[in-house]
Write an enzyme that holds these catalytic residues in place. Structure first.
Site, PDB file in Angstrom:
ATOM      1  N   TYR A   1     -13.080  14.469 -18.762  1.00 30.48           N
ATOM      2  CA  TYR A   1     -13.457  13.077 -18.532  1.00 30.48           C
ATOM      3  C   TYR A   1     -14.612  12.994 -17.521  1.00 30.48           C
ATOM      4  CZ  TYR A   1     -13.184   8.309 -16.865  1.00 30.48           C
ATOM      5  OH  TYR A   1     -13.515   7.046 -16.488  1.00 30.48           O
TER       6      TYR A   1
ATOM      7  N   ASP B   1      -4.262  16.060 -17.774  1.00 30.30           N
ATOM      8  CA  ASP B   1      -4.579  14.647 -17.970  1.00 30.30           C
ATOM      9  C   ASP B   1      -4.134  14.318 -19.395  1.00 30.30           C
ATOM     10  OD1 ASP B   1      -5.834  12.246 -18.702  1.00 30.30           O
ATOM     11  OD2 ASP B   1      -7.566  12.604 -17.407  1.00 30.30           O
TER      12      ASP B   1
ATOM     13  N   LYS C   1      -5.467   2.859 -20.245  1.00 30.43           N
ATOM     14  CA  LYS C   1      -5.645   3.106 -21.674  1.00 30.43           C
ATOM     15  C   LYS C   1      -4.327   2.847 -22.418  1.00 30.43           C
ATOM     16  CE  LYS C   1      -9.537   4.439 -19.865  1.00 30.43           C
ATOM     17  NZ  LYS C   1      -9.819   5.812 -19.491  1.00 30.43           N
TER      18      LYS C   1
ATOM     19  N   ARG D   1       0.814  -1.227   0.000  1.00 24.90           N
ATOM     20  CA  ARG D   1       0.000   0.000   0.000  1.00 24.90           C
ATOM     21  C   ARG D   1       0.841   1.267   0.000  1.00 24.90           C
ATOM     22  NH1 ARG D   1      -1.478   2.895   4.044  1.00 24.90           N
ATOM     23  NH2 ARG D   1      -1.606   1.219   5.574  1.00 24.90           N
TER      24      ARG D   1
HETATM   25  C1  LIG Z   1     -10.388   6.492 -18.363  1.00 22.82           C
HETATM   26  C2  LIG Z   1      -9.965   7.872 -18.095  1.00 22.82           C
HETATM   27  C3  LIG Z   1      -9.751   8.310 -16.782  1.00 22.82           C
HETATM   28  C4  LIG Z   1     -10.031   7.432 -15.566  1.00 22.82           C
HETATM   29  O1  LIG Z   1      -9.182   6.351 -15.519  1.00 22.82           O
HETATM   30  P1  LIG Z   1      -9.519   4.957 -14.763  1.00 22.82           P
HETATM   31  O2  LIG Z   1      -8.280   4.172 -15.007  1.00 22.82           O
HETATM   32  O3  LIG Z   1     -10.751   4.402 -15.388  1.00 22.82           O
HETATM   33  O4  LIG Z   1      -9.742   5.284 -13.335  1.00 22.82           O
HETATM   34  C5  LIG Z   1      -9.304   9.605 -16.594  1.00 22.82           C
HETATM   35  N1  LIG Z   1      -9.089  10.436 -17.631  1.00 22.82           N
HETATM   36  C6  LIG Z   1      -9.303  10.063 -18.904  1.00 22.82           C
HETATM   37  C7  LIG Z   1      -9.046  11.034 -20.006  1.00 22.82           C
HETATM   38  C8  LIG Z   1      -9.741   8.764 -19.181  1.00 22.82           C
HETATM   39  O5  LIG Z   1      -9.955   8.399 -20.442  1.00 22.82           O
END
Ligand SMILES: *Cc1c(COP(=O)(O)O)cnc(C)c1O
Length: 383
Positions: A103, A175, A200, A49
């Site tokens: 998002y 992001d 992703k 953790r």
């Molecule tokens: C999917 C996504 C997130 C969130 O990510 P998780 O791994 O599902 O928690 C945040 N920002 C963008 C642009 C995303 O596509």
């Protein structure tokens, strides 16, 4: 780090490789606890953790290297990275300037949780820097954007975000999930913090959920301590999968850039297709800006059918190749209607204002043959 690791492609393979007992891959350290080696302080105790097992350390080193950060932190999901970073940067009741089209999960965190946590935000038009100053408050601590916005693929004025943050002493946060480190490296551009849903493009294989924060040692250190308290650590097996997935990211994303460009151009020429949103198209409002900022335009595009929502429904039903799901950045081509998935938490009014109509379709191009994908889109459009 070894000086010969100059380019991203080399760093993806060789940075952060401990070669434990000569092993070419980092073994999975499936151990929650580690014997004390005289560490001092709570955050030094080696424990899953606390994000400091050999799997975390190797991954953090590779993540920092690929975007040129001093430090990085792998997290249990993209939202764990985003929420821990915001809770850390805005701690003590800070105010945030944030892009209006973001998002869905981030949007819901702001609108549903911020007030209860004593934090506040103002939405900004990320394409209109002149309007930002009026929204500053005495407690504004940060400005937050996405490199390409979801799902309409807007490209904010990123240079203005960096200079505005410097001028007003704010932390600049981005992001970078959609662009991926292959197409954009925010820290080299002057951003303070780069955030990712590693679910992703970084991992790319639809088999784990993970996130990442990359930035200065100081900022990442604060976020790590916050995350250690919240408990959003990634488990060692998922660390291993992410580490392995990242090695092929450059090859995957470059192919996806090319394939998405071909698909977007093809869709734009189809008589049944209305607006196509893709930064690589000359018709995109910020195409020139995207050319200057990005090494490639990414694998995600969105579009509308001229006949709207009912036509989108039957089009999706006829498709055979893309998988219908809300995610993106995978080796498989994925398709979704954001109004029903990622952005269903927003009111219809807010969605329409941001161009997320009920008929809007988002396509995340995978690594299949482009020809097969186009053939399938064609039969579904013409069926
Ligand atoms: C999917 C996504 C997130 C969130 O990510 P998780 O791994 O599902 O928690 C945040 N920002 C963008 C642009 C995303 O596509």
């Amino acid at each position: 780090m070894n000086d010969s690791f100059k380019h991203l492609e080399t760093k993806l393979i060789h940075a952060g490789e401990p070669h434990i007992l000569g092993a070419v891959n980092v073994p999975i350290f499936q151990s929650a606890i580690f014997e004390s080696a005289g560490e001092d302080g709570y955050h030094g105790i080696r424990y899953i953790r606390l994000n400091n097992t050999p799997n975390h350390l190797a991954l953090n080193e590779k993540l920092a290297a690929i975007e040129g950060g001093e430090a990085a932190l792998v997290t249990g999901s993209g939202m764990a990275a985003i929420s821990a970073a915001l809770l850390s940067v805005l701690s003590g009741g800070g105010h945030l300037l944030i892009q209006d089209c973001i998002y869905g999960g981030t949007h819901d965190f702001l609108t549903q949780d911020f007030a209860g946590l004593g934090m506040s935000y103002s939405f900004i038009n990320a394409d209109d820097p002149a309007s930002w100053k009026a929204l500053l408050r005495a407690n504004t601590k940060a400005i937050y954007v996405e490199s390409m916005s979801n799902p309409t693929l807007q490209v904010p004025d990123l240079a203005a975000v960096v200079s505005f943050a410097k001028e007003h002493g704010l932390v600049s946060m981005i992001d970078n999930t959609f662009a991926s480190p292959v197409n954009f490296r925010p820290l080299e551009f002057g951003f303070n913090l780069s955030l990712h849903s590693a679910t992703k493009y970084l991992n790319g294989h639809s088999d784990i959920v993970a996130g990442a924060v990359i930035g200065s040692s100081n900022l990442v250190g604060c976020i790590r301590r916050k995350l250690n308290h919240l408990g959003g650590a990634l488990d060692p097996h998922a660390c291993y999968l992410l580490y392995r997935g990242m090695k092929t990211m450059s090859v995957r994303v470059k192919y996806q850039n090319e394939s998405a460009q071909k698909v977007a151009s093809w869709l734009e020429r189809h008589p049944k297709v209305g607006k196509v949103n893709y930064p690589g198209l000359a018709s995109h409002a910020r195409h020139q800006r995207a050319r200057e900022l990005f090494g490639g335009f990414g694998g995600v595009l969105s579009f509308e059918l001229k006949q709207g929502s009912p036509a989108a429904d039957s089009f999706l039903r006829r498709l055979r190749l893309p998988l219908q799901t809300g995610s993106l950045g995978a080796v498989e081509t994925l398709i979704t209607r954001p109004s029903l998935t990622s952005h269903s938490g927003m009111s219809r009014e807010d969605r329409e204002r941001l161009g997320i109509t009920d008929g809007l379709i988002r396509l995340s191009v995978g690594i299949e043959a482009t020809e097969d994908l186009v053939d399938d889109l064609q039969q579904a459009l013409e069926g």
